[in-house]
Design an enzyme around this catalytic site. Structure first.
Site, PDB file in Angstrom:
ATOM      1  N   GLY A  93      39.378  34.533  42.239  1.00 58.84           N
ATOM      2  CA  GLY A  93      38.802  34.369  43.754  1.00 58.84           C
ATOM      3  C   GLY A  93      39.199  32.846  43.874  1.00 58.84           C
TER       4      GLY A  93
ATOM      5  N   CYS B  71      40.415  34.930  35.470  1.00 56.27           N
ATOM      6  CA  CYS B  71      40.523  33.573  36.408  1.00 56.27           C
ATOM      7  C   CYS B  71      39.398  33.295  36.726  1.00 56.27           C
ATOM      8  CB  CYS B  71      41.618  33.809  37.222  1.00 56.27           C
ATOM      9  SG  CYS B  71      42.178  32.246  37.987  1.00 56.27           S
ATOM     10  N   TYR B  72      39.108  33.408  37.921  1.00 60.06           N
ATOM     11  CA  TYR B  72      37.657  33.055  38.581  1.00 60.06           C
ATOM     12  C   TYR B  72      36.625  33.584  37.859  1.00 60.06           C
ATOM     13  CZ  TYR B  72      33.751  31.821  41.980  1.00 60.06           C
ATOM     14  OH  TYR B  72      32.706  31.589  42.438  1.00 60.06           O
TER      15      TYR B  72
ATOM     16  N   HIS C 289      46.130  36.311  34.398  1.00 60.93           N
ATOM     17  CA  HIS C 289      46.051  37.393  35.340  1.00 60.93           C
ATOM     18  C   HIS C 289      46.759  38.549  34.330  1.00 60.93           C
ATOM     19  CE1 HIS C 289      44.199  35.796  38.980  1.00 60.93           C
ATOM     20  NE2 HIS C 289      44.710  34.597  38.570  1.00 60.93           N
TER      21      HIS C 289
ATOM     22  N   GLU D 164      46.399  41.684  35.472  1.00 61.44           N
ATOM     23  CA  GLU D 164      46.970  42.778  36.359  1.00 61.44           C
ATOM     24  C   GLU D 164      48.267  42.435  36.869  1.00 61.44           C
ATOM     25  OE1 GLU D 164      44.961  40.203  36.914  1.00 61.44           O
ATOM     26  OE2 GLU D 164      44.895  39.645  38.830  1.00 61.44           O
TER      27      GLU D 164
ATOM     28  N   ASP E 203      51.279  59.920  54.072  1.00 58.29           N
ATOM     29  CA  ASP E 203      49.688  59.747  53.895  1.00 58.29           C
ATOM     30  C   ASP E 203      49.083  60.702  54.917  1.00 58.29           C
ATOM     31  OD1 ASP E 203      50.684  57.411  52.770  1.00 58.29           O
ATOM     32  OD2 ASP E 203      50.573  56.126  54.370  1.00 58.29           O
TER      33      ASP E 203
ATOM     34  N   LYS F  46      50.450  53.537  48.092  1.00 60.71           N
ATOM     35  CA  LYS F  46      51.455  54.467  48.472  1.00 60.71           C
ATOM     36  C   LYS F  46      51.899  55.423  47.338  1.00 60.71           C
ATOM     37  CE  LYS F  46      53.627  54.699  52.184  1.00 60.71           C
ATOM     38  NZ  LYS F  46      53.353  55.331  53.431  1.00 60.71           N
TER      39      LYS F  46
END
Ligand code: XMP
Length: 517
Positions: free
Chosen positions: A59, A86-87, A171, A173, A230, A373
């Site tokens: 964040g 991180c944060y 990070h 991710e 979608d 997606k």
């Protein structure tokens, strides 16, 4: 059929990072259900959701700011495994009794991280390992019982742990962290003890159940069908959930791709046998757009007109209470409507999110709003939708109005439509269509000189844009072979009246966006 709450979950507490949602997506990729929840979620809610572990996202705040987002103290009493990122690491340090300070060595970019303690989080991770860092604050004093488990040149506390609590300054991710997925997998399976049971089939079951829980037995649903993957996926899920009480409405707003209306009619009416209504309101849309140059206004006008068309259609069909649309997570984030992330700023009002009028005469169903997606494409495939539909390129809700730069005129629309058709055809011919995210030709008001026969000819400049992307949050321009570009350019200048020049867009996202407006 299982209830969503019976699934083991890893909850991601959202401390406001733009990519917080990516963490839950990564966990789902591992086959474990995960969702993003507000940072101040109550302990009883965590229990109700059957969470087996928690991840604290990154964040933009500093823990020592007066109004810094922090977890509720009661969350720690649950004794669940926690991974701070991180944060999220700084939150853990701060709330468990350590000290975080503004670091004089801001770390940004790739860093080599040395594992100094063999812990479950680092099972099977090479040492050293490349990680992506982006932080200004760092711990100065660790809380009691915490130990350092990894270090980098600039981060003596690159990763820390205490029992089932782990925290990393980098990070995991993002793909720049080379073993990030393995670390998340270690946390989810080895630390939280989750089982791999989340699949596209379970996602579909879950969505059906949720829709059936919301839509009353006598209520009816209007599905805004664009013919893209979608909304087609939403229509297929709704078909299973509410059967004949579903009405798919395809709006011909005059801003469609070449052959789009015929394609949708052929797939939905003839092949899938759905209840399809085609509403031709192109004259209304085009007259509302007359003289409008501002892209945000165009988006809002198209959004509002869509709703008017749906309302008219609903009146014709008899009362319809629900409107279903194929909003994805990325549409929400780029329109800055993230539930917990108040820090994101708006990029564009995607018409089906930011473009909706405040007073909507329908209750809204958005069963794909947590997905990206490529996840939707997997769901569509599982639902048995035809490949041609599953693999079709995304097309923006406001249609060609955002590929025509400046005022939308019939001439420019025709140029963008015809030229885009050529770009798509040639990519298909070259076997490259499915390798790229999107491909089209945009047109604005710039004119350039050409020569036809022996005489001067002034016409439009057309810009071809072909990009590669995984989720549209970032994108890179496609390095197409020159021969292919040459062929496309020749065809456009020869076959599309009013075009004299063809250019190729070589900008990535960021700093550019995928659509020109
Ligand atoms: P941008 O241009 O913002 O687009 O980089 C990201 C992706 O979203 C699509 N897009 C839209 N999709 N409604 C949609 O459903 C919209 O208003 C909209 N605007 C952009 C775009 O085509 C790209 O794939």
């Amino acid at each position: 059929m299982r209830d969503a709450s019976s699934f083991e979950k890893v909850l991601v507490l959202d401390f406001g990072a733009q990519y917080a949602h990516l963490i839950s997506r990564r966990v789902r990729e591992l086959g474990v259900y995960s969702e993003l929840v507000p940072f101040d979620i109550a302990a009883k809610e965590v229990l109700r959701k059957n969470a087996k572990g928690l991840i604290f996202s990154g964040g933009p705040s500093s823990v020592y700011d007066e109004r810094a987002p922090l977890a509720r103290e009661e969350i720690y009493d649950l004794g669940l495994p926690i991974l701070g990122i991180c944060y999220g690491l700084q939150v853990l340090v701060h709330q468990r009794g350590g000290k975080v300070v503004r670091s004089n060595r801001r770390e940004y970019g790739k860093a080599l991280v040395n594992v100094v303690e063999e812990v479950a989080l680092f099972n099977g991770i090479p040492n050293p390992t490349t990680c992506w860092m982006s932080h200004g604050d760092a711990p100065e004093v660790l809380p009691e019982h915490f130990k350092v488990i990894a270090k980098s040149e600039n981060s003596p506390y690159a990763a820390i742990a205490s029992g089932k609590m782990f925290a990393v300054q980098f990070h995991p991710e993002v793909t720049h962290t080379s073993d990030g997925m393995k670390m998340l997998s270690n946390f989810v399976f080895d630390v939280c003890g989750c089982t791999r049971n989340w699949t596209t089939e379970t996602m579909i079951e879950d969505a059906i159940k949720e829709i059936q829980g919301k839509v009353g037995a006598n209520e009816r649903v209007l599905c805004a069908l664009s013919g893209g993957v979608d909304s087609s996926t939403v229509a297929a899920i709704l078909g299973r959930a509410v059967g004949k009480r579903l009405f798919c409405v395809f709006v011909d707003h005059g801003l469609l791709r070449e052959g789009e209306r015929e394609r949708v009619e052929s797939i939905f009416k003839r092949r899938l046998g759905r209840n399809l209504v085609v509403a031709d309101d192109s004259k209304k849309f085009l007259s509302k757009l007359k003289g409008v140059k501002d892209p945000e206004r165009k988006r809002k006008i198209v959004g509002a007109e869509f709703i008017r068309t749906f309302e008219r259609t609903s009146r014709k069909l008899g009362k319809i209470q629900w409107l279903a649309q194929g909003t994805l997570y990325t549409d929400i984030i780029e329109s800055a409507k993230g539930a917990a992330s108040k820090h994101e700023s708006k990029i564009k009002s995607h018409h089906n999110v930011g473009g909706l009028p405040k007073k909507l005469g329908f209750k809204l169903l958005e069963p794909l709003k947590d997905l990206y997606k490529d996840e939707v494409r997997q769901v569509a495939h599982t639902l048995g939708l035809p490949d041609e539909l599953v693999n079709t390129h995304p097309f923006p809700g406001p249609g060609l109005s955002v590929r025509v730069i400046g005022e939308v005129t019939r001439e420019k629309l025709e140029i963008s439509r015809k030229a885009s058709g050529i770009v798509e055809d040639e990519l298909k011919e070259a076997g490259m269509y499915e390798r790229v995210w999107q491909a089209y030709a945009a047109v604005g008001d710039d004119l350039a000189t050409g020569v036809k026969g022996d005489s001067r000819d002034v016409g439009h400049m057309v810009t071809i844009r072909v990009v590669e992307s995984k989720d549209a949050m970032t994108a890179d321009w496609s390095r197409l072979p020159y021969e292919l570009l040459e062929k496309v350019s020749n065809r456009i200048t020869n076959e599309v009246p009013g075009v004299t020049w063809v250019t190729y867009a070589v900008s990535s996202k960021p700093p550019s966006t995928i659509e020109p407006q």
